[in-house]
Design an enzyme around this catalytic site. Sequence first.
Site, PDB file in Angstrom:
ATOM      1  N   ASP A 274       1.033  -1.270  -0.064  1.00  0.00           N
ATOM      2  CA  ASP A 274      -0.039   0.395   0.267  1.00  0.00           C
ATOM      3  C   ASP A 274       0.649   1.029  -0.009  1.00  0.00           C
ATOM      4  O   ASP A 274       0.617   2.095   0.693  1.00  0.00           O
ATOM      5  CB  ASP A 274      -0.396  -0.178   1.462  1.00  0.00           C
ATOM      6  CG  ASP A 274      -2.414   0.978   1.180  1.00  0.00           C
ATOM      7  OD1 ASP A 274      -2.636   1.470   0.238  1.00  0.00           O
ATOM      8  OD2 ASP A 274      -2.242   1.329   2.058  1.00  0.00           O
ATOM      9  N   GLY A 309      -2.050   4.811   3.589  1.00  0.00           N
ATOM     10  CA  GLY A 309      -1.401   3.956   2.987  1.00  0.00           C
ATOM     11  C   GLY A 309       0.173   3.881   3.608  1.00  0.00           C
ATOM     12  O   GLY A 309      -0.024   4.236   5.415  1.00  0.00           O
TER      13      GLY A 309
END
Length: 382
Positions: A274, A309
């Site tokens: 991510d 993220g």
Amino acid sequence: MSLPHRHSLAADTLFDGASARQDFAVVIEGERIAAVVPRRELPNDILVRRLPDDAWLAPGFIDVQVNGGGDVLFNDEPSPEGIGAIVAAHRRFGTTALLPTLVTDSSEKMRKARDAVQAMIGRDPSVLGMHFEGPFLSPQKPGVHDPGMIRAPGPDDAALLTSLRDAVTMVTLAPEAVPHGFIRALADSGTRVSLGHSMATYEQTRAAMAEGLIGFTHLFNAMRPLASREPGPIAQALDSPHASYGIIVDGAHVDPAMLRLVLRGRGRPMLVTDAMPPVGGNRPVFRLHGETISVRDGCCRTSEGTLAGTVLDMAAAVRNCVRLLGVSLPDALRFASTHPAAFLGLEHRLGKLARGYRADLVALEPHDVKVLATWVAGSGEH
């Protein structure tokens, strides 16, 4: 370093995706693996690159969720040049194949990103396709996705999501946010459909899997939590042998105790990063949909402290898997290569060191899981 068409790489330990073998070598011809043999059986006339003592040779890592890297955010630079910069940043950490990931954005941006990925297919072997993370998500679980852009599918969306040629498309969606039959239409086209940013119930998740949903995006994060009387998507994921679930092993997104529980599930765990622009880059601050995101204490966070993220790379994810979750290095490597290859439907081409497979390899120092070198499709060392 340029290598001849036919050459070999030899290591004290070779992990082929299934087992670790001692004092083995990989024979490479062009972009493919021609053989995996004991080093003593190598022909005398072949060039042999001997890795440092104790080094491991393993399949290259495959990351299905990469938002950015090298100070580039895919949403901001949906171009071949932007993708190239992201790929180069992650290759340093053993990632030989990935899906550039577009978080929820406009239809125009989705088409532009699709076109950029299409231009890279066949041009850079590391680009396997694309991951659309949104925009068909739950408004209750937006994470850092722009709530104003979350929407239901329109009449042209299925065609857009299935339009990449000779590539893999992954779509993260909330099953409860799309009409009946939408998941089946995507799955029937070969699209890898994954649940994420969702408040789906256990029964809604079961119905979505019956339609063709096979994945779970960053399990636990931005989805209905596991509860005693409403098990939700997490229970369905862990109880299904056909499910693949991405896990972020950075010590922040999910407590290691919960991830150790995940490893007892029946499906396939996949390491994902991510990753955001600071991975392989120089700038600890970037913007996402107009909001400033900063790296603080090893995490990407908004000004309010929401996780946005990661700054995780795949080598670090493998390392954390061993240190935080207590798994063996072979298992961690499998989670980073063999399992994502299977999820993408590429298990006969990638994720293993075997005859006929693409020559994507990573050399590792095993104790600190430090990447020593990376090779993509038989190319020179990176």
